[in-house]
Design an enzyme around this catalytic site. Structure first.
Site, PDB file in Angstrom:
ATOM      1  N   ASP A   1       0.866  -1.178   0.000  1.00  0.00           N
ATOM      2  CA  ASP A   1       0.000   0.000   0.000  1.00  0.00           C
ATOM      3  C   ASP A   1       0.902   1.227   0.000  1.00  0.00           C
ATOM      4  OD1 ASP A   1      -1.988   1.833   0.272  1.00  0.00           O
ATOM      5  OD2 ASP A   1      -2.773   1.072   2.175  1.00  0.00           O
TER       6      ASP A   1
ATOM      7  N   ASP B   1      -3.381   2.547  -5.595  1.00  0.00           N
ATOM      8  CA  ASP B   1      -2.183   2.546  -4.746  1.00  0.00           C
ATOM      9  C   ASP B   1      -2.036   1.277  -3.917  1.00  0.00           C
ATOM     10  OD1 ASP B   1      -4.303   2.947  -3.086  1.00  0.00           O
ATOM     11  OD2 ASP B   1      -3.553   4.777  -2.140  1.00  0.00           O
ATOM     12  N   GLU B   2      -2.665   0.186  -4.326  1.00  0.00           N
ATOM     13  CA  GLU B   2      -2.671  -1.012  -3.506  1.00  0.00           C
ATOM     14  C   GLU B   2      -2.666  -2.262  -4.382  1.00  0.00           C
ATOM     15  OE1 GLU B   2      -5.423  -2.210   0.126  1.00  0.00           O
ATOM     16  OE2 GLU B   2      -6.047  -0.341  -0.843  1.00  0.00           O
TER      17      GLU B   2
END
Lengths: 403, 376
Positions: free
Chosen positions: A8, A103-104
């Protein structure tokens, strides 16, 4: 036994903005729309978090919380470009990557780790314990993303997706202060339930505020308490979901890392920080979204026949309109022209919009219909592939089509 | 105007002109049908300014006159008339058409016939005469290949050329080309080349009934129009301005592979493949396998969709030349097979990215070219 890495990016949008404007570093700032435009905080720096600013907070409230907060307007194309750079590095680490948001992502790193059960039995002979190998992989990818891209990230590693994700979250929560957590948390196989036990039930997937309230009224607050509640009891209360919850509480999650190759459509949308009624601005946004969709299609080696637009009016009514092309496309310009036609047919000039989106469905292999007099399209296609290549190497702003 | 007509004649006439009605025009009169007495018959006309259709029906005329009434409404009304006899009586002052049939009495508000765009009255003396059956078949084999994309107006038309005793029709949508020739019974007075909207030709094929002998075609000088006359009906259409792209140049002169196959079997296989292909990119793959010394060749027709599954059919074939895997838009292939009348069809091609030429075996008058799908 699998080993899953969850990654993350820390305060991703803010980290990207700091790269573009280093003077922001260490300052309280937030990426999002302006308060007078009903903006909300999309991402906030750790210095801002230390003063009580949170994601999804209305910008007006964030400003009251932290009056010196600097507001940075979002730059979508920057984020998606950087995100892609991160994902490329994850793909280099291992082939099975499941991106769950900008973003993960999860990465299946089973092949890179010694079998954790065997290694703990053979600990005496082998110095490469599961924990040290896994931590090494985690640190290596964190360092690579920091060194090559300048982005901090937190990593969780465990035997399944559920525990790996929660490991990342606990790692992030454990880090306090005004800099990025860049946490690394490894949970050894067999100790999942032990790790989860003291955590609040709300950290489990599928436990929303309603379920949490209901569990709380039964005296169940921690995941450990949930695990001892018994599968049948939970099934009686919550149905099949309850049984699932009980498994999760004991750290059991069988879902594999599944790269999204079966996408039924590829789309992009943008919510404006204030209603936009200017035709030029809307059409420019539509163009940007079309370019993004085209690029995603080509990256996934897909092409689609149906072009769809999504519009949301100021009163939140939302509608979609679609058109079907004679042949599948993955070309920005063709997607844009079709989407533009739909927009002009659906919207009166000057009518304000909250959101526009562009999508392509009817996906298949990027076979393309050749033309009888086809020299022109072949030329356009060659130009497009050169642009893609340049942008992949140097970023989106390196080259753009003229209007 | 005071006339009596048979309901069935009126229904037939209104149906013939209906496709030229323009219900959403800014000019209200274009949503109407013109009703006029004309030398002992009743004339019905409709136009959308690009295409106009006129049809004459038998009527008993007591008083001459003309008016226009809303086409759709009038047709609906006539369809539900209780009696076979329909009496039309116009109040000229109010332009109200009184329609009576049996016990049903209706007053329909019309618009003065003066406001209706005049239809051309061409001279058919120098007309080109073509057999209706031939002409209809030509249209059926060619018009479907025209484009529906308004961005390419020239390709929305059919290139019609008449030279001596040969008439040729060609249409292409940029991906496929259909060319059909036919012989005239008489040599044409002068050579003619024009781009006629595919839609107008399809309408002509619809209104020209099979029993009729000849269709007459004229292009009055300097008007940019073509007028067709069949028995009891005329169709006028604007011609499409522009230059039709050179299609001769894209018809391959040679081939490396020729596959002979039963038209019906291939059509059936394509229809099945389309059930899957239409969910995705419309691709059908033709895996053409060589005939050996003693065993026959075959074509494997297959389609698959990410969402629904896949299909495969083997069809026996005689294959001359190299084996080949080529992909086409299944709709294009199905549409041409549907208009081929001969029991066998030949597919000629040279490479997976070279045009495929489809020819009815034993009929030199028809030829179809489909560009393949390039598999990325």
């Amino acid at each position: 036994m699998s080993t899953i890495l969850h990654l993350d990016l820390d305060a991703f949008f803010c980290a990207v903005e700091e790269l573009h404007d280093p003077s922001l570093t260490g300052k309280p700032f937030a990426v999002g729309g302006r308060p007078e435009e009903r903006g909300v905080v999309a991402s906030c720096s750790y210095a801002a978090r230390a003063q009580g600013v949170r994601s999804a907070m209305p910008m007006g409230r964030a400003l009251r919380q932290c009056p010196e907060l600097i507001i940075v307007p979002p730059q979508r194309s920057r984020y998606s470009h950087m995100s892609q750079q991160v994902m490329d590095r994850l793909h280099n680490l291992a082939p099975l990557v499941e991106q769950i948001s900008i973003d993960e992502a999860f990465v299946d790193i089973s092949d890179l780790c010694p079998d954790s059960n065997i290694s703990s039995r053979l600990k005496v002979e082998s110095l490469d314990t599961f924990e040290s190998v896994a931590a090494g992989i985690g640190r290596k990818i964190q360092r690579q993303i920091m060194d090559e891209l300048g982005l901090p990230c937190s990593v969780g590693i465990a035997s399944n997706k559920l525990v790996a994700k929660i490991a990342t979250e606990t790692g992030k929560k454990g880090a306090r202060g005004s800099s990025a957590p860049a946490a690394l948390t490894v949970i050894e196989a067999g100790r999942e339930a032990e790790f989860l036990s003291p955590l609040p039930v709300s950290m489990l997937w599928g436990v929303g505020p309603k379920t949490e309230e209901k569990l709380s009224s039964l005296g169940i607050h921690t995941i450990g308490q949930l695990a001892t509640a018994g599968a049948e009891n939970l099934a009686a209360l919550f149905g099949e979901n309850g049984r699932q919850m009980w498994h999760h509480a004991r750290g059991i999650d069988e879902r594999p890392v599944s790269p999204e190759h079966t996408a039924k459509s590829i789309s992009q949308e943008t919510t404006f920080s204030r209603d936009i009624s200017d035709d030029k601005t809307l059409e420019r946004t539509l163009k940007e979204l079309s370019v993004e969709v085209g690029k995603n299609l080509r990256r996934e080696k897909l092409a689609g026949t149906t072009i769809k637009i999504k519009l949301r009016w100021p009163d939140f009514t939302t509608l979609t309109r679609q058109a079907t092309l004679p042949a599948a496309t993955d070309l920005d310009e063709e997607i844009f022209q079709t989407a533009l036609g739909l927009l002009r047919k659906t919207r009166e000039p000057g009518a304000p919009l909250r959101l526009v989106g562009v999508g392509v469905s009817g996906l298949g292999a990027p076979a393309r219909q050749m033309e009888l007099w086809g020299a022109q399209t072949e030329k356009q296609r060659k130009i497009q592939s050169v642009i893609d290549d340049l942008q992949a190497r140097f970023g989106d702003s390196i080259i753009k089509k003229g209007r | 105007m005071k006339v009596t007509v048979l309901q069935e004649n009126l229904t037939r006439g209104l149906s013939a002109v209906s496709r030229a009605v323009s219900p959403r025009s800014t000019l209200p009169v274009l949503a109407n049908v013109l009703i006029a007495t004309d030398e002992g018959r009743l004339r019905l006309s409709a136009t959308n300014l690009e295409m106009g259709i006129t049809c004459w029906i038998g009527a008993k005329i007591e008083e001459e006159g003309s008016t226009t009434v809303p086409a759709r409404m009038f047709a609906d009304l006539v369809n539900t008339m209780p009696d076979n006899q329909v009496h039309l009586n116009l109040d000229t002052r109010t332009q109200t058409l009184h329609i009576q049939s049996g016990a049903s009495k209706n007053d329909v508000k019309g618009i003065d016939a003066q406001e209706f765009p005049p239809m051309p009255v061409p001279d058919f003396d120098n007309a080109i005469n073509i057999s209706v059956a031939d002409f209809k078949e030509m249209i059926q084999q060619v018009a479907f290949a025209a484009s529906t994309d308004e961005a390419r107006p020239v390709l929305m038309g059919v290139l019609v050329s008449v030279d001596k005793d040969t008439v040729t029709m060609a249409a292409a949508d940029g991906y496929r080309l259909s060319v059909r020739k036919s012989t005239l019974s008489a040599v044409a007075p002068s050579p003619v080349t024009a781009i006629i909207p595919a839609r107008a030709l399809s309408e002509l094929a619809r209104i020209a009934s099979d029993g009729e002998q000849q269709v007459q075609m004229v292009m009055p000088k300097g008007r940019g129009q073509v007028v067709f006359r069949v028995k009891d009906a005329e169709l006028v259409s604007q011609l499409i301005d522009g230059t039709f792209p050179d299609y001769q140049q894209i018809i391959p002169r040679s081939h490396k592979s020729r596959t002979l196959v039963s038209t019906a079997s291939l059509l059936k296989a394509c229809k099945q493949a389309e059930i899957f292909a239409r969910e995705g990119s419309n691709i059908v793959r033709l895996n053409i396998k060589n005939s050996g010394e003693l065993q026959p060749g075959e074509v494997e027709i297959s389609a698959h969709s990410e969402e629904t599954g896949k299909n495969e059919t083997l069809v026996e074939a005689t294959v001359d030349g190299i084996p080949l895997l080529i992909a086409f838009n299944v709709k294009f292939l199905r549409e041409v097979l549907e208009v081929i009348k001969t029991p066998n069809v030949a597919i000629e091609t040279s490479a997976p990215n070279a045009p495929g030429v489809i020819k009815p075996v034993g009929d030199e008058h028809f030829l179809h070219v489909i560009m393949p799908m390039h598999l990325g």
